[in-house]
Design an enzyme around this catalytic site. Sequence first.
Site, mmCIF file in Angstrom:
data_model
loop_
_atom_site.group_PDB
_atom_site.id
_atom_site.type_symbol
_atom_site.label_atom_id
_atom_site.label_comp_id
_atom_site.label_asym_id
_atom_site.label_seq_id
_atom_site.Cartn_x
_atom_site.Cartn_y
_atom_site.Cartn_z
ATOM 1 N N SER A 13 152.541 47.517 -61.663
ATOM 2 C CA SER A 13 152.981 47.166 -63.016
ATOM 3 C C SER A 13 152.976 48.407 -63.895
ATOM 4 O O SER A 13 152.535 49.486 -63.477
ATOM 5 C CB SER A 13 152.057 46.097 -63.632
ATOM 6 O OG SER A 13 150.738 46.601 -63.787
ATOM 7 N N SER A 138 145.034 60.458 -70.702
ATOM 8 C CA SER A 138 145.386 59.756 -71.929
ATOM 9 C C SER A 138 145.139 60.695 -73.093
ATOM 10 O O SER A 138 144.401 61.692 -72.963
ATOM 11 C CB SER A 138 144.505 58.508 -72.083
ATOM 12 O OG SER A 138 144.579 57.972 -73.396
ATOM 13 N N TYR A 151 136.206 54.553 -71.952
ATOM 14 C CA TYR A 151 137.527 55.004 -71.545
ATOM 15 C C TYR A 151 137.698 56.495 -71.826
ATOM 16 O O TYR A 151 138.141 57.274 -70.965
ATOM 17 C CB TYR A 151 138.585 54.192 -72.288
ATOM 18 C CG TYR A 151 140.009 54.459 -71.894
ATOM 19 C CD1 TYR A 151 140.461 54.157 -70.615
ATOM 20 C CD2 TYR A 151 140.922 54.988 -72.801
ATOM 21 C CE1 TYR A 151 141.786 54.376 -70.248
ATOM 22 C CE2 TYR A 151 142.248 55.201 -72.450
ATOM 23 C CZ TYR A 151 142.669 54.896 -71.172
ATOM 24 O OH TYR A 151 143.979 55.122 -70.823
ATOM 25 N N LYS A 155 138.262 59.675 -69.175
ATOM 26 C CA LYS A 155 139.455 60.517 -69.272
ATOM 27 C C LYS A 155 139.090 61.972 -69.580
ATOM 28 O O LYS A 155 139.708 62.899 -69.051
ATOM 29 C CB LYS A 155 140.407 59.962 -70.332
ATOM 30 C CG LYS A 155 140.970 58.580 -70.014
ATOM 31 C CD LYS A 155 141.749 58.574 -68.705
ATOM 32 C CE LYS A 155 142.442 57.244 -68.468
ATOM 33 N NZ LYS A 155 143.197 57.223 -67.187
ATOM 34 N N THR A 186 152.717 48.743 -72.226
ATOM 35 C CA THR A 186 152.242 48.146 -70.978
ATOM 36 C C THR A 186 151.219 47.075 -71.333
ATOM 37 O O THR A 186 150.952 46.812 -72.516
ATOM 38 C CB THR A 186 151.571 49.192 -70.064
ATOM 39 O OG1 THR A 186 150.340 49.623 -70.676
ATOM 40 C CG2 THR A 186 152.480 50.405 -69.843
#
Length: 263
Positions: A13, A138, A151, A155, A186
């Site tokens: 996806s 990111s 997160y 990253k 997304t």
Amino acid sequence: MNNKVVWITGASSGIGEALAYAYSAAGARLLLSSRRTEELERVKQQCAHPDQTRVLPMDLLNIASFDERVKEALGAFGHIDVLIHNGGVSQRGLVLDTELSVQRQVMELDYFSYVALTKALLPHFIERKTGHFVVMSSVMGKIGTPMRSAYAAAKHALHGFFDCLRAEVSPMNIKVTLLTPGYIRTNIAQNALTKDGSKLGQASQNIEKGLSADKAAMKMFRAIEKGKFEAYIGKPGAEKMALVLNRLAPRLLMRMAPKFVPK
């Protein structure tokens, strides 16, 4: 990319799916991986050349299986030219509230799985004296904002590890490209883990206004083909401004940081 072999994780996806279509259209032979076999088969059938596309299901949290998955990947076409690390999960929760188990889960998936799969494939690249690791980081790999500690930590760690790897393997003609997407349309927000590990289950207005996955994939494709060390992927705007401020005026960025929290 004609006849080159590209392995994409998180290909069922979002950005991974869009990259699969871009690379298939360019003539690459593909290996598509994620946990969802049915979705991988759907993506395969929608590729420009499904006959040159193989599905290789894998769970990125099952690091013990990586050596076997690499053997299967090499057996599909005989070699691999590009590995695109794209699987992962985002997170939403204050540092005070987020359970340590959630911090560990995000780090395992978004950082340690990348490291482990890289180490499993690296001997193949060294033997061939060529190869290309592409890492989906990111903007949060460069800055910090509220609600994203796990997160952002994962990253940020990717940048440190893969910058070091690049320094070690560039004399062997092995490339490393770090991609730093901003807001891309997304389902990343819906699937983000909250303070107790449950899914957020709702969209982000900022992400919904972001760059489409298809356009992002084409920008990524061009950056990878150019062998860039690092590339921002997204619309001009707040995210790109944040990267500039982080370098030139970090104190100002801290005052503005709450504005970058997804609504």
